[in-house]
Design a protein around this motif. Structure first.
Motif, PDB file in Angstrom:
ATOM      1  N   UNK A  86      -9.929 -41.688  28.538  1.00 35.45           N
ATOM      2  CA  UNK A  86      -9.952 -42.452  27.283  1.00 35.45           C
ATOM      3  C   UNK A  86      -9.385 -41.638  26.120  1.00 35.45           C
ATOM      4  N   UNK A  87      -8.871 -42.304  25.109  1.00 33.21           N
ATOM      5  CA  UNK A  87      -8.334 -41.641  23.916  1.00 33.21           C
ATOM      6  C   UNK A  87      -9.450 -41.059  23.055  1.00 33.21           C
ATOM      7  N   UNK A 100     -17.828 -33.928  25.947  1.00 37.79           N
ATOM      8  CA  UNK A 100     -18.483 -32.662  25.634  1.00 37.79           C
ATOM      9  C   UNK A 100     -19.549 -32.853  24.562  1.00 37.79           C
ATOM     10  N   UNK A 101     -19.344 -33.814  23.648  1.00 36.37           N
ATOM     11  CA  UNK A 101     -20.263 -34.036  22.524  1.00 36.37           C
ATOM     12  C   UNK A 101     -21.556 -34.736  22.939  1.00 36.37           C
ATOM     13  N   UNK A 157     -17.385 -41.605  19.837  1.00 35.95           N
ATOM     14  CA  UNK A 157     -16.130 -41.557  19.092  1.00 35.95           C
ATOM     15  C   UNK A 157     -15.458 -40.192  19.070  1.00 35.95           C
ATOM     16  N   UNK A 158     -15.974 -39.225  19.832  1.00 34.05           N
ATOM     17  CA  UNK A 158     -15.355 -37.891  19.872  1.00 34.05           C
ATOM     18  C   UNK A 158     -13.903 -38.025  20.318  1.00 34.05           C
ATOM     19  N   UNK A 159     -13.005 -37.206  19.781  1.00 34.25           N
ATOM     20  CA  UNK A 159     -11.586 -37.302  20.150  1.00 34.25           C
ATOM     21  C   UNK A 159     -11.335 -36.877  21.588  1.00 34.25           C
TER      22      UNK A 159
END
Length: 96
Positions: A77-78, A65-66, A84-86
């Motif tokens: 993915x984690x 989304x980022x 690096x967005x969660x």
């Protein structure tokens, strides 16, 4: 006096339910095609079905989304490998 109609508008963070009343998750975003839901762990994720009724798993992907990064949906993915967005910022996406 006129009868009031229920408010069917959705808002970010609103909980959504299926026709049986089972909680599916919360609204996380909108676009021209509809809205995106962060699914609860109990909600089943359905495979994509095209207009002819055939499943198109190869077109089902994840998207951040980022930053918009996309990847094959072998597993979610984690975090986004690009920005690096969660995991909460990653959603299912069907590639055209």
């Amino acid at each position: 006096m006129s009868e009031q109609q229920p408010d069917d508008r959705l808002d970010l963070g609103q909980t959504v339910y299926d026709a049986d009343g089972t909680e599916l998750g919360t609204v996380r975003g909108f676009d021209q095609n509809g809205f995106y839901v962060s699914a609860t762990t109990e909600a089943a994720v359905m495979p994509s079905v095209d207009s002819a009724g055939s499943k198109s798993a190869e077109a089902l992907m994840w998207r951040c989304w980022e930053c918009g990064e996309m990847g094959q949906l072998s597993e979610m993915p984690e975090s986004c490998p690009t920005c690096g967005a969660p995991k909460e910022e990653i959603y299912y996406w069907q590639e055209d």
